[in-house]
Scaffold this motif. Structure first.
Motif, mmCIF file in Angstrom:
data_model
loop_
_atom_site.group_PDB
_atom_site.id
_atom_site.type_symbol
_atom_site.label_atom_id
_atom_site.label_comp_id
_atom_site.label_asym_id
_atom_site.label_seq_id
_atom_site.Cartn_x
_atom_site.Cartn_y
_atom_site.Cartn_z
ATOM 1 N N GLU A 51 -5.393 45.718 57.677
ATOM 2 C CA GLU A 51 -4.975 45.502 56.288
ATOM 3 C C GLU A 51 -3.731 44.626 56.266
ATOM 4 O OE1 GLU A 51 -6.346 46.158 53.508
ATOM 5 O OE2 GLU A 51 -7.874 47.609 54.094
ATOM 6 N N ASP A 52 -3.459 44.073 55.120
ATOM 7 C CA ASP A 52 -2.264 43.268 54.907
ATOM 8 C C ASP A 52 -1.053 44.187 54.745
ATOM 9 O OD1 ASP A 52 -0.528 41.722 52.488
ATOM 10 O OD2 ASP A 52 -1.216 40.490 54.173
ATOM 11 N N SER A 54 1.559 43.828 52.901
ATOM 12 C CA SER A 54 1.892 43.984 51.479
ATOM 13 C C SER A 54 1.031 45.061 50.822
ATOM 14 C CB SER A 54 1.695 42.666 50.738
ATOM 15 O OG SER A 54 2.579 41.702 51.228
ATOM 16 N N TYR A 55 -0.238 45.082 51.187
ATOM 17 C CA TYR A 55 -1.147 46.082 50.617
ATOM 18 C C TYR A 55 -0.739 47.491 51.060
ATOM 19 C CZ TYR A 55 -5.375 48.602 49.390
ATOM 20 O OH TYR A 55 -6.259 49.511 48.868
ATOM 21 N N LEU A 59 2.606 46.614 47.508
ATOM 22 C CA LEU A 59 3.247 45.495 46.822
ATOM 23 C C LEU A 59 2.223 44.494 46.324
ATOM 24 C CD1 LEU A 59 6.091 44.743 49.381
ATOM 25 C CD2 LEU A 59 6.258 46.088 47.291
ATOM 26 N N ASN A 60 2.454 44.002 45.161
ATOM 27 C CA ASN A 60 1.662 42.894 44.647
ATOM 28 C C ASN A 60 2.550 42.093 43.715
ATOM 29 O OD1 ASN A 60 1.398 44.138 41.987
ATOM 30 N ND2 ASN A 60 0.032 45.563 43.029
ATOM 31 N N SER A 61 2.286 40.823 43.604
ATOM 32 C CA SER A 61 3.181 39.938 42.869
ATOM 33 C C SER A 61 3.278 40.284 41.385
ATOM 34 C CB SER A 61 2.770 38.484 43.055
ATOM 35 O OG SER A 61 1.462 38.283 42.591
ATOM 36 N N TRP A 62 2.167 40.706 40.765
ATOM 37 C CA TRP A 62 2.245 41.013 39.335
ATOM 38 C C TRP A 62 3.133 42.213 39.068
ATOM 39 C CZ3 TRP A 62 0.586 45.788 37.889
ATOM 40 C CH2 TRP A 62 -0.331 46.432 38.716
ATOM 41 N N GLU A 63 3.129 43.175 39.987
ATOM 42 C CA GLU A 63 3.976 44.354 39.802
ATOM 43 C C GLU A 63 5.446 43.975 39.947
ATOM 44 O OE1 GLU A 63 4.326 48.934 41.370
ATOM 45 O OE2 GLU A 63 3.421 47.458 42.683
#
Length: 91
Positions: A51-52, A54-55, A59-63
């Protein structure tokens, strides 16, 4: 997050322990939140779970953008400065 990914991928706790080199009992404590997840080991978990990073960290950019937009002007500046500091440390 780790327990959900592990269960979705049908990876046993023992298998994850072997892949990460972390004791099964310690992994169990991370999953049950009895012990704080070690951020310095997130890359090891990401590789073991395919998995990544960030995942795994949720974390995600929109959040992040949404959180940033809630800040006042002074705190937006502080957030920008802190992010720059982290980037400089990383390099």
């Amino acid at each position: 997050m780790i327990i959900k990914i592990r269960m979705d991928k049908a990876i046993s706790l023992s298998e994850l322990a072997r892949e990460t080199g972390i004791a099964k009992s310690t992994l169990s404590r991370y999953e049950s939140k009895l012990r704080t997840f070690p951020l310095n080991k997130v890359e090891v978990f990401a590789e073991a779970l395919d998995e990544d990073v960030s995942y795994l960290l949720g974390l995600n950019s929109w959040e992040i953008t949404g959180l940033y937009e809630k800040l006042n002007t002074v705190n937006k500046y502080r957030a920008k400065e802190y992010l720059q500091h982290l980037i400089n440390e990383q390099e």
